[in-house]
Motif scaffolding. Sequence first.
Motif, PDB file in Angstrom:
ATOM      1  N   UNK A 150       0.725  -1.229  -0.001  1.00 38.43           N
ATOM      2  CA  UNK A 150      -0.076   0.161  -0.046  1.00 38.43           C
ATOM      3  C   UNK A 150       0.780   1.108   0.027  1.00 38.43           C
ATOM      4  N   UNK A 151       1.966   1.294   0.605  1.00 37.44           N
ATOM      5  CA  UNK A 151       2.862   2.256   0.672  1.00 37.44           C
ATOM      6  C   UNK A 151       4.227   2.176   0.295  1.00 37.44           C
ATOM      7  N   UNK A 152       4.801   2.919  -0.038  1.00 36.85           N
ATOM      8  CA  UNK A 152       6.335   2.921  -0.505  1.00 36.85           C
ATOM      9  C   UNK A 152       7.312   2.887   0.760  1.00 36.85           C
TER      10      UNK A 152
ATOM     11  N   UNK B  79      16.215  -0.764   1.599  1.00 33.58           N
ATOM     12  CA  UNK B  79      16.985  -1.393   2.750  1.00 33.58           C
ATOM     13  C   UNK B  79      16.108  -1.406   4.048  1.00 33.58           C
ATOM     14  N   UNK B  80      14.764  -1.062   3.869  1.00 32.97           N
ATOM     15  CA  UNK B  80      14.222  -1.151   5.048  1.00 32.97           C
ATOM     16  C   UNK B  80      13.622  -2.571   5.529  1.00 32.97           C
ATOM     17  N   UNK B  81      13.393  -2.716   6.906  1.00 34.98           N
ATOM     18  CA  UNK B  81      12.916  -3.901   7.059  1.00 34.98           C
ATOM     19  C   UNK B  81      11.564  -4.644   6.287  1.00 34.98           C
ATOM     20  N   UNK B  82      11.345  -5.749   6.230  1.00 31.39           N
ATOM     21  CA  UNK B  82      10.112  -6.091   5.627  1.00 31.39           C
ATOM     22  C   UNK B  82       9.175  -7.060   6.272  1.00 31.39           C
TER      23      UNK B  82
ATOM     24  N   UNK C 164       7.627   5.078   5.637  1.00 29.98           N
ATOM     25  CA  UNK C 164       8.387   4.364   4.861  1.00 29.98           C
ATOM     26  C   UNK C 164       9.528   3.679   5.722  1.00 29.98           C
ATOM     27  N   UNK C 165       9.604   3.397   6.838  1.00 29.34           N
ATOM     28  CA  UNK C 165      10.475   2.900   7.770  1.00 29.34           C
ATOM     29  C   UNK C 165      10.471   1.321   7.678  1.00 29.34           C
ATOM     30  N   UNK C 166       9.388   0.951   7.417  1.00 30.14           N
ATOM     31  CA  UNK C 166       9.296  -0.591   7.323  1.00 30.14           C
ATOM     32  C   UNK C 166       8.463  -0.833   5.951  1.00 30.14           C
ATOM     33  N   UNK C 167       8.996  -1.780   5.286  1.00 30.11           N
ATOM     34  CA  UNK C 167       8.432  -2.312   4.095  1.00 30.11           C
ATOM     35  C   UNK C 167       7.152  -3.332   4.395  1.00 30.11           C
ATOM     36  N   UNK C 168       5.935  -2.832   4.477  1.00 32.55           N
ATOM     37  CA  UNK C 168       4.874  -3.687   4.839  1.00 32.55           C
ATOM     38  C   UNK C 168       4.346  -4.341   3.407  1.00 32.55           C
TER      39      UNK C 168
ATOM     40  N   UNK D  23      15.917  -7.041   9.059  1.00 38.73           N
ATOM     41  CA  UNK D  23      15.243  -7.618   7.995  1.00 38.73           C
ATOM     42  C   UNK D  23      15.155  -6.938   6.525  1.00 38.73           C
ATOM     43  N   UNK D  24      16.403  -6.255   6.492  1.00 38.62           N
ATOM     44  CA  UNK D  24      16.614  -5.438   5.371  1.00 38.62           C
ATOM     45  C   UNK D  24      17.529  -6.051   4.397  1.00 38.62           C
TER      46      UNK D  24
END
Length: 259
Positions: free
Chosen positions: A16-18, A22-25, A48-52, A257-258
Motif C-alpha cells: 500500500x505504501x512505499x 533497505x528497510x525491514x520487510x 516508509x521505515x518498514x516495507x509492509x 530484515x533489510x
Amino acid sequence: MVDRSGAGHSLWLRSFHEAKPGMPRLLCLPHAGGSAGFFFAFSQALSPAVDVRVVQYPGRQDRIAETPAASVQELAQGVFSALDERDETPLALFGHSMGAVVGFELARLLEAAGRPPAVVFLSGRRGPSIERIETVHQGDDARLIEEVTKLDGTDSALLQDEDLLQLILPALRADYRAVETYRRTPGPRLRSPFVVMTGDADPRVTPDEARTWFQETDGPSELHEYPGGHFYLTEQQQAVLDRIQATLRRLGPGGGAAA
C-alpha cells in the motif's frame, strides 16, 4: 494498491505504501474473513521505515470470484508460492488469529526451503499443540454472524447489509472451516524467534494458551499482553506498532530484515 519490487506480481500480495530502500520487510496475514485492507493502517503507520506487504486470501474483494482455500496449509502454500525465491531479503511475519497459524505454516515452509523468517509475530491465537473441537463453520449463517459479531472484528455495517453479507459469507465460512479443522502435522521445531501477542480479555485464547507457541521454536520467544479482547490490536494499535518496530530494530543492522 502499489506494485513495487515484485510486491504485486501475484494476487496474493499487496503493497500500500512505499518504503525506503533497505528497510525491514513485514508480511501481514489477516484473520478469518479478513482482507488485506485490515492492515492498511499498519502499512500507513510503519511506512516508509518498514516495507509492509499484506496477504490477500482468495474469495474476497478483488479475488471474490476465486474459490476460497480449503485449509490453512493451502493458504500457507499459496503465499509461499507467491514469494520470490530469488529475493534474499529477510522476512518478518505478522499473523493475527487464523493468520497466526497461516504464518506458522508459512514459516515451516520457508525454513524447509532454507529461508527462515527473521521473526514471527503470532497474535490472538493459541499454539497448535492445543486442539479443540470447534463447529462454527458447520452452523447456519446466523450462527456464523453471531460469532463474528461477538469477536468485534468486522464492520457492523457490513453485517447489516444483506447484499454485502451474501458476498462475504462464503469466504468467511471457508476460513472458519480451514482454521477450525486445522491440525499441526509432525515436523521439526522452528529456529525463528517468536513474538506472541494477545489481548488480556480475549475470549478465544488465554495468556497461558498463547504461551504454548513457545513449544514450536528453538529460537527466543516472548509474550506480550495488551488490554482488550480478540481484536485488541485495533484498540492498542500504537503499542503493537511500537513492539513491531522495537523488535525489527534489535534484530540487527538496518532492522535485521533489510536487504
